[in-house]
Design a protein around this motif. Structure first.
Motif, PDB file in Angstrom:
ATOM      1  N   VAL A  56      36.947  39.862  40.933  1.00 39.52           N
ATOM      2  CA  VAL A  56      37.564  38.300  40.194  1.00 39.52           C
ATOM      3  C   VAL A  56      38.545  37.979  39.875  1.00 39.52           C
ATOM      4  O   VAL A  56      39.116  36.887  40.241  1.00 39.52           O
ATOM      5  N   THR A  57      39.069  38.995  39.317  1.00 45.20           N
ATOM      6  CA  THR A  57      40.643  38.934  38.271  1.00 45.20           C
ATOM      7  C   THR A  57      41.612  38.868  39.462  1.00 45.20           C
ATOM      8  O   THR A  57      42.304  38.409  39.775  1.00 45.20           O
ATOM      9  N   LYS A  58      41.572  40.162  40.996  1.00 42.54           N
ATOM     10  CA  LYS A  58      42.327  39.671  41.832  1.00 42.54           C
ATOM     11  C   LYS A  58      42.116  38.771  42.995  1.00 42.54           C
ATOM     12  O   LYS A  58      43.573  38.192  43.478  1.00 42.54           O
ATOM     13  N   LEU A  59      41.296  37.747  43.125  1.00 42.15           N
ATOM     14  CA  LEU A  59      40.507  36.279  43.697  1.00 42.15           C
ATOM     15  C   LEU A  59      42.079  35.901  42.584  1.00 42.15           C
ATOM     16  O   LEU A  59      42.818  34.396  43.760  1.00 42.15           O
ATOM     17  N   MET A  60      41.371  35.761  41.373  1.00 44.13           N
ATOM     18  CA  MET A  60      42.296  34.393  40.098  1.00 44.13           C
ATOM     19  C   MET A  60      43.753  34.390  40.156  1.00 44.13           C
ATOM     20  O   MET A  60      44.708  33.755  40.638  1.00 44.13           O
ATOM     21  N   ALA A  61      43.891  35.914  41.008  1.00 42.08           N
ATOM     22  CA  ALA A  61      45.374  35.804  40.585  1.00 42.08           C
ATOM     23  C   ALA A  61      46.227  35.717  41.921  1.00 42.08           C
ATOM     24  O   ALA A  61      47.122  34.786  42.187  1.00 42.08           O
ATOM     25  N   ILE A  62      45.397  35.807  42.574  1.00 40.37           N
ATOM     26  CA  ILE A  62      46.033  35.069  44.070  1.00 40.37           C
ATOM     27  C   ILE A  62      45.963  33.736  44.177  1.00 40.37           C
ATOM     28  O   ILE A  62      47.025  32.848  44.852  1.00 40.37           O
ATOM     29  N   VAL A  63      44.910  33.122  43.911  1.00 45.97           N
ATOM     30  CA  VAL A  63      44.963  31.774  43.457  1.00 45.97           C
ATOM     31  C   VAL A  63      45.452  31.194  42.411  1.00 45.97           C
ATOM     32  O   VAL A  63      46.505  29.947  42.918  1.00 45.97           O
TER      33      VAL A  63
END
Length: 86
Positions: A56-63
C-alpha cells in the motif's frame, strides 16, 4: 613474397595474445579464432513475500508522484496559455 621450398607464402595479420605477425601459405585461408575463458555463474533464488502495508505504501507513492507530475504539467500549460491569451 618470400618463398620457402617452392611454396609461396602470403603475409597476413593474426591477432594473438602475443600480438605477432604470422606467415600463411597462399592456399590457406586466414581465419579468426576467439577463445573465451568463462567462469561459472551461480544464481541464488529466494522467494520473498511483501507485507500488505509495504504494498500500500509503494502504491500510494506511485499515485502521489503521478499526481504531482500531472499537476506540474497542468500548471505549466496553464501559465503558457494564459500569457498567450493576454
Amino acid at each position: 613474397y618470400p618463398r620457402n621450398n617452392n611454396k609461396q607464402f602470403t603475409t597476413a595479420y593474426q591477432i594473438l595474445p602475443s600480438s605477432q605477425l604470422s606467415l600463411f601459405p597462399e592456399d590457406t585461408v586466414p581465419e579468426a579464432k576467439f577463445a573465451y575463458d568463462l567462469s561459472p555463474i551461480a544464481i541464488s533464488y529466494k522467494k520473498t513475500y511483501m507485507n500488505w502495508y509495504d504494498y500500500v505504501t509503494k502504491l500510494m507513492a506511485i499515485v502521489g508522484g503521478t499526481f504531482t507530475i500531472v499537476g506540474l504539467l497542468e500548471s505549466g500549460i496553464h501559465a503558457a496559455t494564459s500569457k498567450k491569451n493576454r
